[in-house]
Design a protein around this motif. Structure first.
Motif, PDB file in Angstrom:
ATOM      1  N   CYS A  40       0.121   3.816  -5.417  1.00  7.11           N
ATOM      2  CA  CYS A  40       0.407   4.621  -6.235  1.00  7.11           C
ATOM      3  C   CYS A  40       2.350   4.688  -6.310  1.00  7.11           C
ATOM      4  CB  CYS A  40       0.235   6.006  -6.760  1.00  7.11           C
ATOM      5  SG  CYS A  40      -1.919   5.670  -6.081  1.00  7.11           S
ATOM      6  N   ASN A  41       2.441   4.440  -7.686  1.00  9.15           N
ATOM      7  CA  ASN A  41       3.355   5.222  -7.146  1.00  9.15           C
ATOM      8  C   ASN A  41       4.094   6.681  -7.100  1.00  9.15           C
ATOM      9  OD1 ASN A  41       4.250   2.588  -7.717  1.00  9.15           O
ATOM     10  ND2 ASN A  41       4.698   2.567  -9.602  1.00  9.15           N
ATOM     11  N   LYS A  42       4.672   6.870  -6.704  1.00  5.63           N
ATOM     12  CA  LYS A  42       4.987   7.989  -6.241  1.00  5.63           C
ATOM     13  C   LYS A  42       6.434   8.736  -7.292  1.00  5.63           C
ATOM     14  CE  LYS A  42       1.376   9.089  -4.477  1.00  5.63           C
ATOM     15  NZ  LYS A  42       0.038  10.455  -5.618  1.00  5.63           N
ATOM     16  N   ASP A  43       7.585   8.025  -6.797  1.00 11.74           N
ATOM     17  CA  ASP A  43       8.648   8.233  -7.434  1.00 11.74           C
ATOM     18  C   ASP A  43       9.177   7.338  -8.918  1.00 11.74           C
ATOM     19  OD1 ASP A  43      11.790   8.678  -6.884  1.00 11.74           O
ATOM     20  OD2 ASP A  43      11.793   7.093  -7.708  1.00 11.74           O
ATOM     21  N   ASP A  44       9.137   8.633  -9.512  1.00 12.47           N
ATOM     22  CA  ASP A  44       9.921   7.958 -11.548  1.00 12.47           C
ATOM     23  C   ASP A  44      10.486   7.180 -11.429  1.00 12.47           C
ATOM     24  OD1 ASP A  44       7.839  10.187 -12.349  1.00 12.47           O
ATOM     25  OD2 ASP A  44       9.684  11.109 -12.390  1.00 12.47           O
ATOM     26  N   THR A  45      11.082   6.391 -10.590  1.00 13.69           N
ATOM     27  CA  THR A  45      11.816   5.051 -11.032  1.00 13.69           C
ATOM     28  C   THR A  45      11.132   3.654 -10.318  1.00 13.69           C
ATOM     29  OG1 THR A  45      13.186   4.830  -8.813  1.00 13.69           O
ATOM     30  CG2 THR A  45      14.215   6.199 -10.733  1.00 13.69           C
ATOM     31  N   VAL A  46      10.103   4.176  -9.821  1.00 17.14           N
ATOM     32  CA  VAL A  46       9.793   2.879  -9.442  1.00 17.14           C
ATOM     33  C   VAL A  46       8.558   1.662 -10.000  1.00 17.14           C
ATOM     34  CG1 VAL A  46       7.421   1.997  -7.160  1.00 17.14           C
ATOM     35  CG2 VAL A  46       9.222   4.227  -7.121  1.00 17.14           C
ATOM     36  N   VAL A  47       9.423   0.520 -10.193  1.00 17.70           N
ATOM     37  CA  VAL A  47       8.079  -0.165 -10.462  1.00 17.70           C
ATOM     38  C   VAL A  47       7.481  -1.387  -9.829  1.00 17.70           C
ATOM     39  CG1 VAL A  47       8.124  -2.194 -12.877  1.00 17.70           C
ATOM     40  CG2 VAL A  47       9.837   0.689 -13.230  1.00 17.70           C
ATOM     41  N   THR A  48       6.614  -1.669  -9.816  1.00 16.45           N
ATOM     42  CA  THR A  48       5.559  -2.825  -9.283  1.00 16.45           C
ATOM     43  C   THR A  48       5.780  -3.776  -9.911  1.00 16.45           C
ATOM     44  OG1 THR A  48       3.582  -1.884  -9.718  1.00 16.45           O
ATOM     45  CG2 THR A  48       5.026  -1.380  -7.601  1.00 16.45           C
ATOM     46  N   TYR A  49       5.721  -5.367  -9.629  1.00 21.15           N
ATOM     47  CA  TYR A  49       5.537  -6.510 -10.362  1.00 21.15           C
ATOM     48  C   TYR A  49       4.289  -6.929 -10.151  1.00 21.15           C
ATOM     49  CZ  TYR A  49      10.952  -6.018 -11.384  1.00 21.15           C
ATOM     50  OH  TYR A  49      11.913  -5.903 -12.154  1.00 21.15           O
ATOM     51  N   PRO A  50       3.367  -7.821 -11.111  1.00 22.86           N
ATOM     52  CA  PRO A  50       2.266  -8.252 -10.806  1.00 22.86           C
ATOM     53  C   PRO A  50       2.400  -8.977  -9.526  1.00 22.86           C
ATOM     54  CG  PRO A  50       2.918  -8.242 -13.226  1.00 22.86           C
ATOM     55  CD  PRO A  50       4.162  -7.641 -12.455  1.00 22.86           C
ATOM     56  N   PRO A  51       1.112  -9.053  -8.754  1.00 21.15           N
ATOM     57  CA  PRO A  51       0.980  -9.825  -8.151  1.00 21.15           C
ATOM     58  C   PRO A  51       1.426 -11.817  -8.233  1.00 21.15           C
ATOM     59  CG  PRO A  51      -0.620  -8.487  -7.313  1.00 21.15           C
ATOM     60  CD  PRO A  51      -0.728  -8.719  -8.794  1.00 21.15           C
ATOM     61  N   ASP A 103       1.059  -1.188  -0.469  1.00 19.99           N
ATOM     62  CA  ASP A 103      -0.119   0.062  -0.155  1.00 19.99           C
ATOM     63  C   ASP A 103       0.387   1.512   0.197  1.00 19.99           C
ATOM     64  OD1 ASP A 103      -2.866   1.268   0.632  1.00 19.99           O
ATOM     65  OD2 ASP A 103      -1.377   2.063   1.638  1.00 19.99           O
ATOM     66  N   THR A 104       2.051   1.057   1.465  1.00 22.62           N
ATOM     67  CA  THR A 104       2.444   2.238   1.024  1.00 22.62           C
ATOM     68  C   THR A 104       4.177   1.964   1.060  1.00 22.62           C
ATOM     69  OG1 THR A 104       0.371   3.704   1.669  1.00 22.62           O
ATOM     70  CG2 THR A 104       3.475   4.374   1.994  1.00 22.62           C
ATOM     71  N   CYS A 105       4.853   2.453   0.996  1.00 22.72           N
ATOM     72  CA  CYS A 105       6.678   2.482   1.409  1.00 22.72           C
ATOM     73  C   CYS A 105       7.128   4.200   1.178  1.00 22.72           C
ATOM     74  CB  CYS A 105       7.311   2.175  -0.238  1.00 22.72           C
ATOM     75  SG  CYS A 105       7.241  -0.029  -0.134  1.00 22.72           S
ATOM     76  N   LEU A 145       7.801   6.427  -1.691  1.00 20.86           N
ATOM     77  CA  LEU A 145       7.943   5.683  -3.409  1.00 20.86           C
ATOM     78  C   LEU A 145       6.591   5.414  -3.743  1.00 20.86           C
ATOM     79  CD1 LEU A 145      10.780   3.541  -1.933  1.00 20.86           C
ATOM     80  CD2 LEU A 145      11.090   5.690  -3.551  1.00 20.86           C
ATOM     81  N   ILE A 146       6.031   4.967  -2.883  1.00 22.78           N
ATOM     82  CA  ILE A 146       4.295   4.519  -2.959  1.00 22.78           C
ATOM     83  C   ILE A 146       3.469   4.882  -1.627  1.00 22.78           C
ATOM     84  CG2 ILE A 146       3.019   2.194  -3.022  1.00 22.78           C
ATOM     85  CD1 ILE A 146       5.587   0.319  -3.918  1.00 22.78           C
ATOM     86  N   ARG A 147       2.285   5.507  -2.088  1.00 23.89           N
ATOM     87  CA  ARG A 147       1.558   5.639  -1.166  1.00 23.89           C
ATOM     88  C   ARG A 147       0.140   5.311  -1.567  1.00 23.89           C
ATOM     89  NH1 ARG A 147       1.095   7.624   3.875  1.00 23.89           N
ATOM     90  NH2 ARG A 147       3.560   8.633   3.374  1.00 23.89           N
ATOM     91  N   SER A 148      -0.983   5.050  -0.776  1.00 29.59           N
ATOM     92  CA  SER A 148      -2.232   3.860  -1.723  1.00 29.59           C
ATOM     93  C   SER A 148      -2.352   3.248  -3.156  1.00 29.59           C
ATOM     94  CB  SER A 148      -3.223   4.894  -1.343  1.00 29.59           C
ATOM     95  OG  SER A 148      -2.995   6.274  -0.329  1.00 29.59           O
TER      96      SER A 148
END
Length: 574
Positions: free
Chosen positions: A431-442, A409-411, A426-429
């Motif tokens: 949502c990626n808040k930093d341009d370099t953050v990439v989340t992978y599928p669960p 949820d948040t980092c 970095l992540i909030r709710s």
């Protein structure tokens, strides 16, 4: 302190709020201050209409700037505690509604931002001895303003706790609205309230179980010397009751029944069965059932913010026409709620219900990995990296239930291990808040993301990472985990099943590294200049200066000799 009638906004660092409302009120109060601090709100007194219920009259508290923010909890006429709410940011909202009864309702609350919270010794802790003592901060001197301390006492099973205050002096108020001590009959502040005291006295309390919680809360004025207290464990009268217990982890459920307890009822381990009769005890003295959460006929249900695993042990007489044996039905529940596991065991003997509770939690961890294959975890601590290096992080849920989903949820990143200011999202709710953050599928019980290493300004060498983790039922397509990125204002109030957080760090930049790109907003920093590097530079400079001086001296000597040898020799005539 001023009388507040129907809603307003507060921006003070701290404030006491006295509220009076009559019928059909629907009032909203907002607390906000741009300070990157959290808020603690304490309702130390509340009086609703006598015939009201939670549906008709309540105080609802929200973790943010509006009533659309995440729901923290509510207070109503049957609330048996001194409610304390803590925000996750610098905004908090509460709504008070009343019914149509013509009656003056009274409320008193005070709040303060985290920067004012007292940081002292002797402030709370866990006490597990047969007996012991504890004192308020600074005792016998006045306790600090904005003190908030929580002591948990836990003694031997089946015992009770006797608590006595040898000396007690807090601010006096008829309703103990300002400074108070609250005593709870259990291991958390969600347990039943035994009493709330203030002023001058020598109060005594006794628990109904082997656990008790004591809270000291103070506002901003009129501190006195506080208290000195002692507790003693009271053993159970007569022979101890037979041992029956339930333990829940994120992987297994374990039920223990003593053989003597079953013998007294005329049963043994062969008479017992779970929902799935093929599951047998792993031990017969004591009788122990131990099995994965989702096996042996366990039923999983998801309701609101909880995931519950339920099974039943039954025992009844077999053969013959009549019996004088009691039939037993033991319902066991592992209830995953908020950041803990609540274990409940109901034992029914011919309509006599007993219950046993304990605590546990999901097993969640977070680690860095060396590549996007996520096969080799990084065990180095601190983890030295290059500026702008890609870092791979994985959150892991260790559970035997395959139908759970992990969601980040948040980092938040911080240069401090206690995550004080400054922090960076970095992540909030979701949502990626930093341009370099990439989340992978669960992926099963894993949540993964990557980002580029950075450092904070002002020579903060270390970076710590804290992530809030949500765990949901993977079969629920409407759960918070399935919704992904949503704004805070639109966030559902009860869509997640279980919430915790994981911390990893520190991350540190390698020595001597220089950033190739000084235009990035977060990487506009020089490489780390450690004390050892500065010392090395000093020695190098000293050596160079010494060498230059030697060369100059040698050059002067040589020049002098050459001039002495050739400069004054006369030329011979041809």
């Amino acid at each position: 302190t001023g009388l507040s009638r129907c809603g307003t906004s507060f921006g003070d660092l701290n404030k006491a709020i006295s509220i009076e409302l009559n019928s059909n009120a629907n009032c909203v109060w907002q607390i906000h201050r741009t300070s990157n601090q959290t808020i603690r709100l304490i309702f130390s007194y509340f009086k609703f209409a006598a015939a009201s219920s939670c549906e008709t009259e309540s105080i609802k508290v929200y973790d943010g700037p509006s009533t659309n923010s995440s729901f923290l909890g509510q207070v109503c006429s049957n609330t048996d505690s001194v409610p304390v709410f803590e925000s996750s940011s610098d905004s908090l909202t509460f709504l008070i509604t009343t019914n149509s009864e013509n009656f003056t309702r009274s409320f008193f609350a005070f709040y303060y931002f985290s920067s004012l919270e007292s940081k002292t010794e002797n402030c709370g802790g866990l006490l597990t001895g047969h007996n012991g003592t504890f004192i308020s901060p600074n005792y016998p001197k006045p306790y600090p303003e904005f003190t908030y301390c929580v002591w948990h006492i836990q003694t031997a099973r089946k015992s009770k706790i006797n608590l006595e205050f040898d000396d007690f002096f807090l601010e006096l108020d008829k309703n103990c609205r300002f400074d108070f001590v609250a005593i709870y009959d259990g291991l958390t502040t969600n347990s039943s309230l035994i009493g709330k005291v203030c002023g001058r006295s020598q109060p005594k309390f006794e628990s109904s179980s082997n656990a008790m919680t004591i809270v000291l809360a103070a506002d901003y004025a009129n501190s006195y010397r506080g208290f000195s207290a002692q507790y003693t464990s009271i053993p159970p009268p007569g022979p101890a009751e037979p041992n029956t217990s339930l333990t829940c982890s994120s992987e297994r459920m374990e039920i223990v029944l003593s053989k003597s307890y079953l013998d007294s009822l005329g049963y043994n381990s062969t008479h017992l069965q779970l929902n799935d009769a093929s599951c047998s005890p792993i031990s017969t003295d004591p009788v122990i059932f131990s099995f994965p959460l989702t096996s042996c006929g366990t039923v999983k249900t998801a309701e609101g913010q909880t995931i519950t695993y339920t099974n039943t042990i039954t025992a009844s007489a077999t053969g013959g026409i009549i019996t004088r044996q009691k039939s037993i039905e033991i319902t066991v529940k592992c209830k995953m709620e908020n950041n803990s596991t609540l274990e409940i065991m109901y034992i029914t003997e011919n309509n006599i219900i007993q219950n046993t509770t304990a605590t546990g939690r999901y097993n969640v961890s977070m680690s860095f990995y060396s590549s996007d294959s996520f096969s080799n975890p990084v065990f180095q601590s601190p983890y030295f990296v290059d500026l702008n290096q890609t870092l791979f992080a994985q959150v892991s849920l260790h559970s035997s239930d395959p139908n759970l989903l992990v969601f980040i949820d948040t980092c938040v990143a911080s240069p401090k291990p206690d995550f004080g200011s400054p922090t960076y999202d970095l992540i909030r709710s979701g949502c990626n808040k930093d341009d370099t953050v990439v989340t992978y599928p669960p992926l099963e019980h894993y949540a993964r993301f990557k980002f580029n290493a950075f450092r904070f300004l002002q020579n903060s060498a270390s970076v710590y990472l804290r992530c809030d983790i949500l765990i949901c039922d993977s079969n629920d397509r409407n759960s918070r985990c399935a919704q992904g990125c949503i704004s805070r204002q639109k966030r559902a109030t009860s869509s997640y099943m279980w919430k915790t957080n994981a911390v990893v760090g520190p991350i540190r930049l390698k020595r001597g590294h220089r950033s190739a790109d000084h235009s990035e907003s977060l990487t506009e920093v020089r490489a780390e200049e450690t004390p050892s590097l500065q010392q090395y530079s000093f020695y190098t400079l000293s050596f160079v200066v010494l060498t230059a001086n030697v060369i100059i001296v040698v050059a002067v000597i040589l020049k002098y000799r050459i001039q002495h040898q050739y400069g004054y020799q006369k030329m011979q005539s041809p």
